[in-house]
Write a protein that holds these residues in place. Sequence first.
Motif, PDB file in Angstrom:
ATOM      1  N   LEU A   7     -13.582  23.965 -56.100  1.00 59.61           N
ATOM      2  CA  LEU A   7     -12.616  24.650 -55.230  1.00 59.61           C
ATOM      3  C   LEU A   7     -12.627  24.013 -53.845  1.00 59.61           C
ATOM      4  O   LEU A   7     -11.566  23.798 -53.243  1.00 59.61           O
ATOM      5  N   GLY A   8     -13.823  23.722 -53.343  1.00 62.53           N
ATOM      6  CA  GLY A   8     -13.943  23.137 -52.011  1.00 62.53           C
ATOM      7  C   GLY A   8     -13.241  21.788 -51.925  1.00 62.53           C
ATOM      8  O   GLY A   8     -12.631  21.445 -50.902  1.00 62.53           O
ATOM      9  N   GLU A   9     -13.302  21.053 -53.030  1.00 60.00           N
ATOM     10  CA  GLU A   9     -12.641  19.753 -53.075  1.00 60.00           C
ATOM     11  C   GLU A   9     -11.122  19.903 -53.085  1.00 60.00           C
ATOM     12  O   GLU A   9     -10.416  19.258 -52.317  1.00 60.00           O
ATOM     13  N   ARG A  10     -10.667  20.781 -53.967  1.00 57.88           N
ATOM     14  CA  ARG A  10      -9.218  20.907 -54.143  1.00 57.88           C
ATOM     15  C   ARG A  10      -8.561  21.720 -53.028  1.00 57.88           C
ATOM     16  O   ARG A  10      -7.401  21.476 -52.684  1.00 57.88           O
ATOM     17  N   PHE A  11      -9.276  22.726 -52.521  1.00 59.26           N
ATOM     18  CA  PHE A  11      -8.688  23.625 -51.509  1.00 59.26           C
ATOM     19  C   PHE A  11      -9.624  23.695 -50.309  1.00 59.26           C
ATOM     20  O   PHE A  11     -10.321  24.704 -50.127  1.00 59.26           O
ATOM     21  N   PRO A  12      -9.654  22.661 -49.485  1.00 56.95           N
ATOM     22  CA  PRO A  12     -10.653  22.614 -48.413  1.00 56.95           C
ATOM     23  C   PRO A  12     -10.636  23.877 -47.546  1.00 56.95           C
ATOM     24  O   PRO A  12      -9.560  24.378 -47.192  1.00 56.95           O
ATOM     25  N   GLY A  13     -11.820  24.358 -47.252  1.00 56.81           N
ATOM     26  CA  GLY A  13     -11.946  25.490 -46.326  1.00 56.81           C
ATOM     27  C   GLY A  13     -11.958  26.860 -46.970  1.00 56.81           C
ATOM     28  O   GLY A  13     -12.325  27.848 -46.330  1.00 56.81           O
ATOM     29  N   VAL A  14     -11.553  26.975 -48.268  1.00 55.86           N
ATOM     30  CA  VAL A  14     -11.566  28.311 -48.877  1.00 55.86           C
ATOM     31  C   VAL A  14     -13.006  28.827 -48.920  1.00 55.86           C
ATOM     32  O   VAL A  14     -13.956  28.053 -48.986  1.00 55.86           O
ATOM     33  N   ARG A  15     -13.122  30.153 -48.848  1.00 61.80           N
ATOM     34  CA  ARG A  15     -14.451  30.769 -48.801  1.00 61.80           C
ATOM     35  C   ARG A  15     -14.698  31.566 -50.082  1.00 61.80           C
ATOM     36  O   ARG A  15     -13.913  32.442 -50.429  1.00 61.80           O
ATOM     37  N   VAL A  16     -15.792  31.273 -50.752  1.00 61.88           N
ATOM     38  CA  VAL A  16     -16.100  31.964 -52.010  1.00 61.88           C
ATOM     39  C   VAL A  16     -16.951  33.199 -51.735  1.00 61.88           C
ATOM     40  O   VAL A  16     -18.020  33.104 -51.125  1.00 61.88           O
ATOM     41  N   ASP A  17     -16.449  34.365 -52.129  1.00 62.31           N
ATOM     42  CA  ASP A  17     -17.266  35.579 -52.115  1.00 62.31           C
ATOM     43  C   ASP A  17     -17.509  35.976 -53.573  1.00 62.31           C
ATOM     44  O   ASP A  17     -16.675  36.630 -54.190  1.00 62.31           O
ATOM     45  N   ALA A  18     -18.631  35.547 -54.096  1.00 61.69           N
ATOM     46  CA  ALA A  18     -18.952  35.870 -55.488  1.00 61.69           C
ATOM     47  C   ALA A  18     -19.958  37.001 -55.492  1.00 61.69           C
ATOM     48  O   ALA A  18     -20.906  37.012 -54.715  1.00 61.69           O
ATOM     49  N   PHE A  19     -19.737  37.964 -56.373  1.00 56.10           N
ATOM     50  CA  PHE A  19     -20.671  39.090 -56.471  1.00 56.10           C
ATOM     51  C   PHE A  19     -20.478  39.693 -57.852  1.00 56.10           C
ATOM     52  O   PHE A  19     -19.524  39.365 -58.561  1.00 56.10           O
TER      53      PHE A  19
ATOM     54  N   HIS B 158     -17.614  38.714 -60.245  1.00 53.63           N
ATOM     55  CA  HIS B 158     -16.325  38.841 -59.562  1.00 53.63           C
ATOM     56  C   HIS B 158     -16.274  37.682 -58.580  1.00 53.63           C
ATOM     57  O   HIS B 158     -16.911  37.705 -57.529  1.00 53.63           O
ATOM     58  N   PHE B 159     -15.559  36.648 -58.988  1.00 57.75           N
ATOM     59  CA  PHE B 159     -15.562  35.388 -58.250  1.00 57.75           C
ATOM     60  C   PHE B 159     -14.297  35.351 -57.400  1.00 57.75           C
ATOM     61  O   PHE B 159     -13.231  34.930 -57.856  1.00 57.75           O
ATOM     62  N   ASP B 160     -14.418  35.810 -56.164  1.00 55.19           N
ATOM     63  CA  ASP B 160     -13.246  35.957 -55.308  1.00 55.19           C
ATOM     64  C   ASP B 160     -13.202  34.823 -54.290  1.00 55.19           C
ATOM     65  O   ASP B 160     -14.238  34.399 -53.767  1.00 55.19           O
ATOM     66  N   VAL B 161     -12.005  34.375 -54.019  1.00 53.73           N
ATOM     67  CA  VAL B 161     -11.839  33.212 -53.141  1.00 53.73           C
ATOM     68  C   VAL B 161     -10.928  33.597 -51.982  1.00 53.73           C
ATOM     69  O   VAL B 161      -9.749  33.930 -52.175  1.00 53.73           O
ATOM     70  N   LEU B 162     -11.499  33.577 -50.769  1.00 52.31           N
ATOM     71  CA  LEU B 162     -10.754  33.975 -49.571  1.00 52.31           C
ATOM     72  C   LEU B 162     -10.111  32.749 -48.921  1.00 52.31           C
ATOM     73  O   LEU B 162     -10.595  31.623 -49.077  1.00 52.31           O
ATOM     74  N   ALA B 163      -9.065  33.011 -48.172  1.00 47.84           N
ATOM     75  CA  ALA B 163      -8.393  31.933 -47.433  1.00 47.84           C
ATOM     76  C   ALA B 163      -9.362  31.355 -46.402  1.00 47.84           C
ATOM     77  O   ALA B 163     -10.308  32.022 -45.993  1.00 47.84           O
ATOM     78  N   PRO B 164      -9.128  30.099 -45.981  1.00 49.58           N
ATOM     79  CA  PRO B 164      -9.962  29.542 -44.909  1.00 49.58           C
ATOM     80  C   PRO B 164      -9.852  30.410 -43.654  1.00 49.58           C
ATOM     81  O   PRO B 164      -8.849  31.110 -43.459  1.00 49.58           O
ATOM     82  N   VAL B 165     -10.890  30.388 -42.821  1.00 53.07           N
ATOM     83  CA  VAL B 165     -10.831  31.101 -41.546  1.00 53.07           C
ATOM     84  C   VAL B 165      -9.645  30.547 -40.760  1.00 53.07           C
ATOM     85  O   VAL B 165      -9.477  29.328 -40.648  1.00 53.07           O
ATOM     86  N   ASN B 166      -8.823  31.459 -40.244  1.00 52.35           N
ATOM     87  CA  ASN B 166      -7.592  31.071 -39.546  1.00 52.35           C
ATOM     88  C   ASN B 166      -6.663  30.217 -40.417  1.00 52.35           C
ATOM     89  O   ASN B 166      -5.867  29.439 -39.908  1.00 52.35           O
ATOM     90  N   GLY B 167      -6.786  30.348 -41.714  1.00 52.97           N
ATOM     91  CA  GLY B 167      -5.968  29.546 -42.623  1.00 52.97           C
ATOM     92  C   GLY B 167      -4.562  30.125 -42.776  1.00 52.97           C
ATOM     93  O   GLY B 167      -4.236  31.174 -42.204  1.00 52.97           O
TER      94      GLY B 167
END
Lengths: 469, 469
Positions: free
Chosen positions: B367-379, B388-397
């Motif tokens: 994900l980091g390669e394809r979508f630079p800056g996205v933040r993974v919140d996995a829990f 629950h593998f959730d992927v947030l937008a980059p900060v200020n994205g």
Amino acid sequence: MTAVAPSAVLDRLKATLGPGGWSDDPDRLAPKLVEWRERWHGATPLLVLPRCTREVAAVVAICAEAGVAITPQGGNTGLVGGQIPQGEILLSTERLRAVRDADRLDDVLVVEAGLTLAETHAAALELGRRFPLDLASEGSATIGGLISTNAGGTAVLRYGSMRGLVLGIEAVLPDGQVWDGLKRLRKDNTGYDLKQMLIGAEGTLGVVTAAALKLVPVLASRAVALAAVAGPREAIELLVRAKDETGGEVEAFELISRLGVELAVKNLVGLRDPLETITPWVVLVEIASASPGAAEALLERLLAHALEDQIIANAALAQSGEQAKAFWALREGQSATQKAEGPAWKHDVSVPISRIASFLETATARLGERFPGVRVDAFGHVGDGNIHFDVLAPVNGDYALHTARRDEGARLVHDLVVSLGGSISAEHGLGSMKTAEALRYKSPVEVAALRALRQALDPKRIMNPRVLF
Amino acid sequence: MTAVAPSAVLDRLKATLGPGGWSDDPDRLAPKLVEWRERWHGATPLLVLPRCTREVAAVVAICAEAGVAITPQGGNTGLVGGQIPQGEILLSTERLRAVRDADRLDDVLVVEAGLTLAETHAAALELGRRFPLDLASEGSATIGGLISTNAGGTAVLRYGSMRGLVLGIEAVLPDGQVWDGLKRLRKDNTGYDLKQMLIGAEGTLGVVTAAALKLVPVLASRAVALAAVAGPREAIELLVRAKDETGGEVEAFELISRLGVELAVKNLVGLRDPLETITPWVVLVEIASASPGAAEALLERLLAHALEDQIIANAALAQSGEQAKAFWALREGQSATQKAEGPAWKHDVSVPISRIASFLETATARLGERFPGVRVDAFGHVGDGNIHFDVLAPVNGDYALHTARRDEGARLVHDLVVSLGGSISAEHGLGSMKTAEALRYKSPVEVAALRALRQALDPKRIMNPRVLF
């Protein structure tokens, strides 16, 4: 589906499997055509012995195309005739015996259908884990058969039956296609759970070729006791307390009638009754716990309180593994010990736990009225509501007459079971023996639904056609 | 099946149910036509509110005869659109709310489909028992919906999902007939287990109207801890030890990413991180035992050994029920806390436990390669392999861009999950949202079998037709 396989089909099967992959030698076939109690005798034009899933698929595809019926067989331990062909091709899983994978992190064992339960237990122990299905025929019963009959046994109370112990299945469906459902997931909600259809289908929806089995931890302490109780009501009260006090650490909770204990002591070598007080019923309780010593402590406390409150009259706690085995032998010898007493009517029934006492009382009374002198030997997994309610001929009675009245006895017992919300086959399945009886009691709505489901997966009805609805 | 219900059918339904038994008032309908995240908006010509099983049957029979489609709805907590009608008749179970029976000996609660999970918990506790399904939406989720989605939650590790907690079901089948499968047996092998088809069927095979639920003992001691771990591999090692040392008394084993903990502390009022050491992952462990004090002792020993062996960096044991709740709030606040961070791609996936670490590492890297800056919140419920593998937008994205690329992200995640033997929907089901995605990955053999089974029970495809295959 044709009753007699054309010789061209037999030739195709032989050519596909090659030398050693089939047999029509009567001596080779004989042990597979008779059930161990010798109640069922079968016939088959050909025994096929596929070596791998691909060969199973080839066999089923050839039969499906020709509309020729197949009966799958595992360890041939079934009690209701489901594994004995009556003219069908006999497909044995005896060569599907690989342990494909064992994983400590996943708590999973992936094994082929022909592995025995005892071998599966051993493979789990090698991994430091346990496969918690326990039943007397573990040396011959195979994983494929145990899945196809949704086997139960003595540990269902704690771990559930086969239905809850299978994470994934590989099977050849009735059209000869391989379904790879060998997942090892605890959670997977992506449509109907096809493996649940195959579990308990008694070979009518395909041939199970492999399974991913769920393992559980090996427990550090284990304690077994026998307790003397006045009746089933007291036994159930003890069960409720055992579950509450141990938080579900009851591994087994078995009931044995006084007659059963006496016959075991009388007919089986080396058995004795360790209880000082003679009561109409005896309970066997087993507790197991992760903490060393905890099981003994829990069981001692349970029995002490129960004695104090007069729920039990007396108890014997096994002081060694040896003694625990001797206690279990009283329970597990019940089928064997009946043989010396002439023919028995056997009923594998279940009722809600709250109705066990009234079932036993009413069934015994009604049988005594209708068939004076018959002797009830009831025993079984009372923690699951599952009673093996066996009825012996009167002492010095007419054995032929007793055998002749078996169906009449079964009707009386089954009518009562169903009226109490129970099941006429708790763990053995229906096979070819009990299907007609089950049809008497199932609602037409349910039977129509089950038939539609079968028709959907096996429109030519080639898989074990005489079995189930 | 017709997309638009003829007005004659609507009139028949209204006449059958009488005043109060239906509604077409937009204000009454509104809350039932939108999913709580507002992702799904629906439409229906008529809301029907049957009061009893007989009325459900009447509704389904009328619709079946006319070929008019129905969407059943429970508490409207589903996340994949399965309960939101798009033109179908909306059948709410909100009036089927009776507790029909509660039995201490059978360890059974018989409840109607519209009862909420919280109400079910309360009814079990009144009996001195527990219904061991725990999930965040317990105040609105209903038994019918929980069965139809084979709900999981946080206690699956120990008690299994809904599939293992249902002893019997009463349902109205797609032809309008009532199937009374409300048994309360632990063992019943008399043909295919029809209730297993209805569990997880997402309303496509009929309407569940009542169920017999299995209860378990209330446990005397309970202990919760948070532990700081370097990575998922260490978390899994702790899980294996926890299962072994407690003999299966692990009630919950949840993983939270460092980002998740930080966001919870930042965005939710009153939450703090009790751990002294900052590590990339945090584990929440809950142990429960029948013996008073035993859970605390087991958990303390587990954590002490794990610290000693450097599997965990640090741990905090909850000192009170209050504190245990605060620990859980860090985990349960994960969905809520993401709202402040813009749109999230949510993936409810499972993989074999042995593959969790490699899934998390690989998915995050790709994900980091394809979508630079996205933040993974996995829990999630790592003890069941469910993340629950959730992927947030980059900060200020760019939030709009992130939303637009959701499907692309899901494809990447799902491809990886499936290659690891996992599931693209661990507990939420497929609904109308994930069915196409599931079709990409399921084998044609399985899809054909599932479609044949559906066709067998609902040949007119009137039950929730847009859902599943």
